[in-house]
Motif scaffolding. Structure first.
Motif, short mmCIF file in Angstrom:
data_model
loop_
_atom_site.label_atom_id
_atom_site.label_comp_id
_atom_site.label_asym_id
_atom_site.label_seq_id
_atom_site.Cartn_x
_atom_site.Cartn_y
_atom_site.Cartn_z
N MET A 181 16.76 -35.76 59.91
CA MET A 181 16.70 -37.18 59.58
C MET A 181 15.28 -37.70 59.33
SD MET A 181 18.69 -39.56 58.77
CE MET A 181 20.24 -38.86 59.36
N PRO A 182 14.27 -37.28 60.11
CA PRO A 182 12.91 -37.78 59.83
C PRO A 182 12.48 -37.51 58.39
CG PRO A 182 12.95 -36.69 61.96
CD PRO A 182 14.28 -36.42 61.31
N GLY A 183 12.82 -36.32 57.87
CA GLY A 183 12.48 -36.01 56.48
C GLY A 183 13.36 -36.75 55.50
N PHE A 184 14.66 -36.81 55.78
CA PHE A 184 15.60 -37.48 54.89
C PHE A 184 15.24 -38.95 54.71
CE2 PHE A 184 19.26 -34.35 55.98
CZ PHE A 184 18.72 -33.43 55.09
N LEU A 185 14.87 -39.61 55.80
CA LEU A 185 14.56 -41.05 55.72
C LEU A 185 13.34 -41.30 54.85
CD1 LEU A 185 15.20 -42.20 59.40
CD2 LEU A 185 16.60 -42.68 57.38
N ARG A 186 12.37 -40.41 54.91
CA ARG A 186 11.18 -40.58 54.08
C ARG A 186 11.52 -40.39 52.60
NH1 ARG A 186 6.30 -37.34 56.97
NH2 ARG A 186 5.10 -38.42 55.35
#
Length: 393
Positions: free
Chosen positions: A79-84
């Motif tokens: 999620m941290p990467g997806f949100l960016r």
């Protein structure tokens, strides 16, 4: 009578997607906050609907409940990467979202443009995967954003999914999207003489069908809206090219035979939509001499679509005289090459190969790529490793 360019400007202006001026330098640099929020909400709604559609067809047995839990954990870890990526996709002024390319539902594409279009740029037409059920153009956001940073325009094509459409509808949509890009990409700073076609997973299957069926149309002298000569190379990532060989494999993976055959329009149509099979048809064998170079990529630890799918297809293509290459990535899974590795940032064999191949012969472009800063890491390494362990793919 309106020209193609006039029609395009009118259509994109009235939908509120982009500026009416076809020159990228004149596009507005600011977007309203409410429009960004509205677009993000619509994207979230569609992605949720696709997920529930998939679950409805796969059923809610114990095996699929475990797979669903694994998928949710996989998504949470990344999620941290997806949100960016989602944030960049929704607010970047370099992304032209949901450009209409046809009259059917889902006939939309997203364009990812370099920051500085000082000369015509090469173009990648990308077709996303999604098991023919949850394919969506936004799945190409990470690839599009990163290639745009290397002076390459990306057009990510959406298409009807099952049950909204079956395989012939998907191939028709993708072919129409390719035609639109070939005819109009110069309006956005793209070079119509440097277009590359790329597909991933089910998208590799659909796009290869579109490409190979186009070759047959040209061979037979049928009416066409785009030409094979406009495609410089085809990149197939973790694709399916021989459907009968994979029916039992997909059954074991949970894509039930009845659903798969419904998607593919019955068992009698499997050959028609299996490029590895119809390229050996003696009646059209000579049609494939006009194909561009075919380059297939596959991970050796891909359990969703075994690497043998690409290995045998390349062997078949070489046997009939088509220029074809296979690049295998040792230890890579179905999602490593397309999700985890790009989120990792830095050096990436697949990404670097595609960039170098597209810019080959362009000294200035290669010099700019060499001086470009490394791609940013978007997700911590620990989360990427854990995601790889729990991945249901």
């Amino acid at each position: 009578m309106k020209t193609t360019s006039d029609s395009l400007r009118h259509r994109t202006t009235t939908t509120g997607r982009i500026s009416g001026n076809a020159s990228p330098a004149c596009f507005s640099r600011s977007q309203s906050f409410s429009r960004d929020i509205g677009h993000a909400a619509s994207e979230t709604y569609l992605m949720s609907r696709l997920a529930f559609t998939l679950l409805r067809y796969l059923g809610l047995g114990r095996r699929w409940m475990l797979r669903l839990l694994a998928l949710l954990l996989y998504a949470m870890l990344l999620m941290p990467g997806f949100l960016r990526v989602v944030y960049q996709f929704c607010v970047s002024s370099q992304v032209r979202r949901s450009i209409i390319y046809g009259d059917q539902p889902r006939n939309r594409l997203d364009l990812y443009l370099p920051n500085n279009i000082d000369s015509p740029k090469p173009v990648v037409i990308f077709v996303t995967g999604g098991a023919w059920i949850i394919g969506y153009k936004a799945w190409g956001a990470l690839l599009g954003l990163q290639l745009a940073q290397r002076d390459i325009i990306v057009a990510s094509i959406d298409y009807r999914n099952f049950p909204q459409g079956t395989i012939s509808d998907m191939v028709e949509d993708v072919s129409q999207g390719i035609s639109f890009v070939c005819k109009n990409i110069s309006e956005y700073g793209g070079d119509p003489n440097r277009i590359y076609l790329m597909g991933q997973s089910a998208g590799a299957h659909i796009s290869s069908c579109a490409l190979f069926q186009q070759a047959i149309k040209e061979f037979k002298g049928d009416s066409i809206s785009w030409s094979i000569s406009q495609i410089k190379a085809y990149f197939g990532l973790s694709g399916v090219y021989h459907l009968p060989n994979l029916i039992e494999h997909f059954e074991r993976r949970g894509l039930h035979r009845s659903i798969f055959l419904s998607i593919m329009e019955g068992e009698e149509s499997l050959k028609q939509f299996s490029p590895e099979m119809f390229v050996e048809d003696p009646s059209v064998k000579n049609a494939f001499s006009i194909l561009p170079r075919i380059i297939l990529f596959h991970g050796t630890e891909d359990f969703t679509i075994p690497p043998h799918a690409s290995i045998t297809f390349v062997e078949t293509l070489k046997r009939i005289g088509v220029q074809a290459d296979l690049i295998l990535y040792k230890g890579k899974t179905h999602t490593d090459l397309f999700v985890q590795d790009p989120l990792r940032g830095g050096k990436d064999e697949l990404f670097d190969y595609i960039v170098d191949y597209i810019h080959a012969g362009d000294v200035d472009a290669l010099a700019k790529v060499a001086m470009a800063p490394p791609r940013k890491r978007l997700c911590p390494e620990l989360l990427l490793k854990l995601a790889g362990i729990v991945s249901p793919f």
